[in-house]
Write a protein that holds these residues in place. Structure first.
Motif, PDB file in Angstrom:
ATOM      1  N   VAL A   1      35.305  59.003  42.272  1.00  0.00           N
ATOM      2  CA  VAL A   1      34.313  59.239  43.550  1.00  0.00           C
ATOM      3  C   VAL A   1      34.885  58.488  44.739  1.00  0.00           C
ATOM      4  O   VAL A   1      34.853  59.126  45.765  1.00  0.00           O
ATOM      5  CB  VAL A   1      32.820  59.366  43.302  1.00  0.00           C
ATOM      6  CG1 VAL A   1      32.050  59.381  44.484  1.00  0.00           C
ATOM      7  CG2 VAL A   1      32.422  60.084  41.990  1.00  0.00           C
ATOM      8  N   GLU A   2      35.116  57.128  44.541  1.00  0.00           N
ATOM      9  CA  GLU A   2      35.374  56.496  45.695  1.00  0.00           C
ATOM     10  C   GLU A   2      36.688  56.417  46.283  1.00  0.00           C
ATOM     11  O   GLU A   2      36.770  56.354  47.438  1.00  0.00           O
ATOM     12  CB  GLU A   2      35.053  55.007  45.335  1.00  0.00           C
ATOM     13  CG  GLU A   2      33.721  54.732  44.862  1.00  0.00           C
ATOM     14  CD  GLU A   2      33.298  53.324  44.161  1.00  0.00           C
ATOM     15  OE1 GLU A   2      34.281  52.641  44.232  1.00  0.00           O
ATOM     16  OE2 GLU A   2      32.417  53.220  43.836  1.00  0.00           O
TER      17      GLU A   2
ATOM     18  N   THR B   1      32.474  62.907  49.169  1.00  0.00           N
ATOM     19  CA  THR B   1      32.202  63.051  47.850  1.00  0.00           C
ATOM     20  C   THR B   1      31.329  62.339  47.187  1.00  0.00           C
ATOM     21  O   THR B   1      31.094  62.604  45.860  1.00  0.00           O
ATOM     22  CB  THR B   1      33.843  62.732  47.085  1.00  0.00           C
ATOM     23  OG1 THR B   1      34.054  61.505  47.421  1.00  0.00           O
ATOM     24  CG2 THR B   1      34.706  63.932  47.847  1.00  0.00           C
ATOM     25  N   GLU B   2      30.789  61.362  47.682  1.00  0.00           N
ATOM     26  CA  GLU B   2      29.661  60.465  47.254  1.00  0.00           C
ATOM     27  C   GLU B   2      28.375  61.177  46.666  1.00  0.00           C
ATOM     28  O   GLU B   2      27.662  61.106  45.855  1.00  0.00           O
ATOM     29  CB  GLU B   2      29.154  59.411  48.019  1.00  0.00           C
ATOM     30  CG  GLU B   2      30.201  58.183  48.083  1.00  0.00           C
ATOM     31  CD  GLU B   2      29.988  57.258  46.711  1.00  0.00           C
ATOM     32  OE1 GLU B   2      29.336  57.600  46.229  1.00  0.00           O
ATOM     33  OE2 GLU B   2      31.272  56.452  46.777  1.00  0.00           O
ATOM     34  N   GLU B   3      28.569  62.601  47.301  1.00  0.00           N
ATOM     35  CA  GLU B   3      27.285  63.371  46.963  1.00  0.00           C
ATOM     36  C   GLU B   3      27.366  63.945  45.843  1.00  0.00           C
ATOM     37  O   GLU B   3      26.124  64.555  45.042  1.00  0.00           O
ATOM     38  CB  GLU B   3      27.204  64.652  47.965  1.00  0.00           C
ATOM     39  CG  GLU B   3      26.927  64.262  49.402  1.00  0.00           C
ATOM     40  CD  GLU B   3      26.852  65.260  50.473  1.00  0.00           C
ATOM     41  OE1 GLU B   3      27.008  66.546  49.748  1.00  0.00           O
ATOM     42  OE2 GLU B   3      26.761  65.383  51.725  1.00  0.00           O
TER      43      GLU B   3
ATOM     44  N   ASP C   1      33.874  59.630  52.455  1.00  0.00           N
ATOM     45  CA  ASP C   1      32.894  59.407  51.407  1.00  0.00           C
ATOM     46  C   ASP C   1      32.167  60.515  51.205  1.00  0.00           C
ATOM     47  O   ASP C   1      30.747  60.363  50.688  1.00  0.00           O
ATOM     48  CB  ASP C   1      32.129  58.298  51.770  1.00  0.00           C
ATOM     49  CG  ASP C   1      31.087  58.084  53.117  1.00  0.00           C
ATOM     50  OD1 ASP C   1      31.533  59.228  53.672  1.00  0.00           O
ATOM     51  OD2 ASP C   1      30.707  57.142  53.636  1.00  0.00           O
TER      52      ASP C   1
ATOM     53  N   ARG D   1      28.197  62.271  43.034  1.00  0.00           N
ATOM     54  CA  ARG D   1      28.042  61.181  41.860  1.00  0.00           C
ATOM     55  C   ARG D   1      26.632  61.583  41.116  1.00  0.00           C
ATOM     56  O   ARG D   1      25.793  62.153  41.609  1.00  0.00           O
ATOM     57  CB  ARG D   1      27.785  59.900  42.825  1.00  0.00           C
ATOM     58  CG  ARG D   1      27.486  58.832  41.734  1.00  0.00           C
ATOM     59  CD  ARG D   1      27.143  57.351  42.591  1.00  0.00           C
ATOM     60  NE  ARG D   1      28.191  56.829  43.150  1.00  0.00           N
ATOM     61  CZ  ARG D   1      29.278  56.232  42.818  1.00  0.00           C
ATOM     62  NH1 ARG D   1      29.199  55.780  41.491  1.00  0.00           N
ATOM     63  NH2 ARG D   1      30.453  55.964  43.501  1.00  0.00           N
TER      64      ARG D   1
ATOM     65  N   TYR E   1      30.917  53.881  33.936  1.00  0.00           N
ATOM     66  CA  TYR E   1      31.228  52.814  34.795  1.00  0.00           C
ATOM     67  C   TYR E   1      32.705  52.171  34.031  1.00  0.00           C
ATOM     68  O   TYR E   1      32.532  51.845  32.833  1.00  0.00           O
ATOM     69  CB  TYR E   1      30.298  51.739  35.117  1.00  0.00           C
ATOM     70  CG  TYR E   1      30.724  50.594  35.955  1.00  0.00           C
ATOM     71  CD1 TYR E   1      30.995  50.682  37.414  1.00  0.00           C
ATOM     72  CD2 TYR E   1      31.201  49.317  35.557  1.00  0.00           C
ATOM     73  CE1 TYR E   1      31.228  49.980  38.237  1.00  0.00           C
ATOM     74  CE2 TYR E   1      31.379  48.335  36.533  1.00  0.00           C
ATOM     75  CZ  TYR E   1      31.538  48.695  37.893  1.00  0.00           C
ATOM     76  OH  TYR E   1      32.067  47.569  38.287  1.00  0.00           O
TER      77      TYR E   1
ATOM     78  N   GLY F   1      33.619  55.485  39.454  1.00  0.00           N
ATOM     79  CA  GLY F   1      34.132  54.829  40.731  1.00  0.00           C
ATOM     80  C   GLY F   1      35.482  55.203  41.292  1.00  0.00           C
ATOM     81  O   GLY F   1      35.685  55.649  42.194  1.00  0.00           O
TER      82      GLY F   1
END
Length: 588
Positions: free
Chosen positions: A546-547, A525-527, A523, A529, A539, A543
């Motif tokens: 990134v998720e 790669t959540e940085e 996770d 976002r 949305y 998601g």
């Protein structure tokens, strides 16, 4: 005392009457379960077409059409030339919106060959609930046709195929008021533009997929890749080649496909249950809202002007009129012509006052104009954000983006690719509908941006692209080459079983990536976002970007600049550009 008792009895009688009325109302109003009288079936929404003929040309126009939640709905105009000479036909759709009357939202010029029968599709924005269709040809005159777009009681489903094929593939009955509002299109004559499909929450191919024209299938595949939901009742054997972004081709469950999803039916029960389950999930709000991008509507003219229709702040700051500065100029003007004019009249006489007041008014007007020219200018101001799925194997980019725009003047017309579409807010009922010419693809001619009005637009497109991110291993290091077409700000790549952090690189530059500790989680790669305001507009496709964990050789990077949306061709003064790109690297 007697009067007091009378008053008490009167109050008690009134209370009893109110209680009796409340009981009657509760008995008259059915429960939520009783209100939904729709049956687990489908209802076809289509009116009988209106026809007219003049000489050798016969015209037929659809009258009643289901309206999807957003985007456009395709209006079919059928032309039949029974003569031996070709005919040039000009078709215009004039729609009626909330605030604007008689706006030509769609027009197209086509040539009908001798003894040819042609279906012409006119994508109409969903803001246009009803309107007129004008058909003109040299030497011929036709009456004006009318159409009406209706909201079905059930979930809107667009079916490419016959009603018989759909009924046999799902075993759903046709009822008066069903949970599905279905429109059937002929696969051979279906629209070729992505805009005709992008607003529909569900599209079903009921017949043979291999019999679809190549350009029709390209539009359907682009619809699924850019965030749509596609169902195939009879998946072909070469489904892996026709849907190249599928991670698996096992029939049954919903499978992710780019930013959208695909359902490959494994039987009649699975198809029917899938359609009804999707409709129930949308109604209960347990599923993500349909559509890949959700631009915010402009602020209501009766509401708070600093916030948009959904309560969000504009993507582009400083788009409100400088009311404070203008009030300051007006106050100075009032002081100059009021107390200042009285003082001038006493000292210099009335003649000086007659000269001074128009002069002060002229200076004030020039100050307003000077502020607009020098500070705001005549350029188009924009802020753009997007996510892109880079399909290197087929040299194309699947992009979903949103942008905020503001200008003193409306921009010039611009071209939209065939596999691309502009999307406005689904709650933007106070804006004028988009005007476009579809003769040679979609050319936006008006309605994109009104003068001195902030507007947001969503974009979806599948376009050819040679962009890539190259990597090579050098002595335990990972060298990165930025060929993505824009400056690389930050990002991550998974290579050699570990994580690497990408350096900031200009377009065409090279640099060394930094290896992260072995304990780095997926996770990380959540940085990348973006802010919450951008995330709400993109949305749920954000998601998906990134998720989902990156595979070996996969990368996720953030770029800056104009981005890969087709609106990047419009000259703008860019306030901010932030774009996420996901794909596979070129190299080991």
């Amino acid at each position: 005392m007697r009067e007091a008792w009378r008053a008490l009895l009167l109050v008690l009688g009134l209370c009893a009457g109110v209680a009796r009325a409340e009981v009657e109302i509760e008995e008259a109003v059915p429960s939520a379960a009783e209100e939904d009288t729709r049956l687990p079936g489908y209802t076809e929404i289509s009116g009988a077409p209106e026809s007219a003929s003049d000489g050798e040309l016969r015209v037929s126009v659809a009258t009643t059409l289901p309206r999807p939640p957003r985007g456009y709905f395709p209006l079919e105009v059928e032309l039949h030339n029974t003569g031996s000479t070709p005919r040039v036909v000009d078709i215009g759709v004039t729609a009626t919106a909330t605030e604007v009357r008689r706006v030509e939202v769609s027009r197209r010029t086509v040539e009908v060959g001798p003894r040819e029968k042609l279906s012409v599709w006119m994508p109409v924005p969903v803001l246009s609930r009803h309107g007129l269709v004008r058909v003109e040809s040299p030497g011929l005159k036709f009456r004006v046709f009318s159409f009406y777009a209706t909201d079905g009681s059930g979930q809107t489903v667009l079916v490419l195929g016959t009603e018989k094929a759909f009924a046999e593939g799902t075993h759903l009955p046709r009822v008066e008021e069903g949970k599905l509002a279905v429109r059937f299109l002929s696969p051979e004559n279906a629209p070729r533009e992505l805009a005709a499909y992008v607003g529909h929450p569900r599209i079903v191919v009921a017949g043979d997929v291999t019999a679809l024209p190549a350009d029709v299938w390209s539009a359907l595949e682009a619809y699924a890749a850019t965030g749509g939901s596609l169902m195939l009742l009879h998946p072909p054997r070469d489904v892996d080649q026709r849907l190249p972004l599928l991670t698996r081709s096992t029939p049954g469950d919903v499978q992710p496909y780019g930013f959208g999803q695909v359902r490959l039916c494994d039987g009649v029960e699975g198809c029917a249950a899938g359609l009804l389950a999707d409709a129930a999930a949308l109604e209960s709000n347990s599923a993500p809202p349909p559509g890949p991008v959700h631009p915010a509507p402009p602020p209501s003219r009766w509401g708070h002007q600093q916030a948009l229709g959904t309560g969000l702040s504009p993507l582009l700051p400083g788009v409100q009129a400088p009311v404070g500065r203008f009030l300051g100029l007006i106050t100075l003007f009032v002081l100059a012509v009021g107390p200042g004019g009285l003082l001038l009249a006493r000292r210099k006489g009335p003649v000086a006052l007659l000269i001074a007041v128009p002069s002060v008014a002229l200076v004030t007007c020039l100050a307003f104009v000077g502020w607009s020219v020098l500070v705001e200018g005549f350029s188009l101001h924009a802020a753009r954000y997007s996510v892109t799925w880079l399909d290197r194997e087929r040299d194309r980019a699947v992009t979903v983006g949103v942008g905020g725009y503001y200008a003193n003047l409306e921009p010039e017309p611009f071209q939209v690719p065939v596999l691309g579409a502009l999307l406005s807010s689904d709650a933007d009922w106070e804006s004028r509908p988009l005007e476009a010419d579809w003769t040679r693809g979609m050319v936006v001619t008006g309605g994109f941006l009104s003068a001195r009005t902030y507007q947001e637009w969503g974009e979806v497109a599948v376009q050819p692209s040679r962009a890539r991110l190259g990597v090579s291993a050098e002595g335990g290091q990972l060298r990165v080459r930025n060929a993505l077409g824009a400056p690389l700000v930050e990002g991550y790549v998974r290579s050699g079983g570990g994580w690497w952090k990408l350096p900031a690189l200009a377009e065409g530059a090279e640099g060394l990536a930094t290896r992260l500790p072995a304990s780095t989680r997926d996770d990380v790669t959540e940085e990348l976002r973006p802010t919450e305001a951008v995330a709400r507009r993109l949305y749920p496709v954000l998601g998906r970007m990134v998720e989902e964990p990156l595979p070996e050789g996969g990368f996720l990077a953030r770029l800056e600049g104009a981005g890969w949306t087709f609106s990047a061709a419009i000259p703008v003064r860019l306030h901010e550009g932030s774009h996420l790109v996901r794909g596979r690297v070129d190299g080991p």
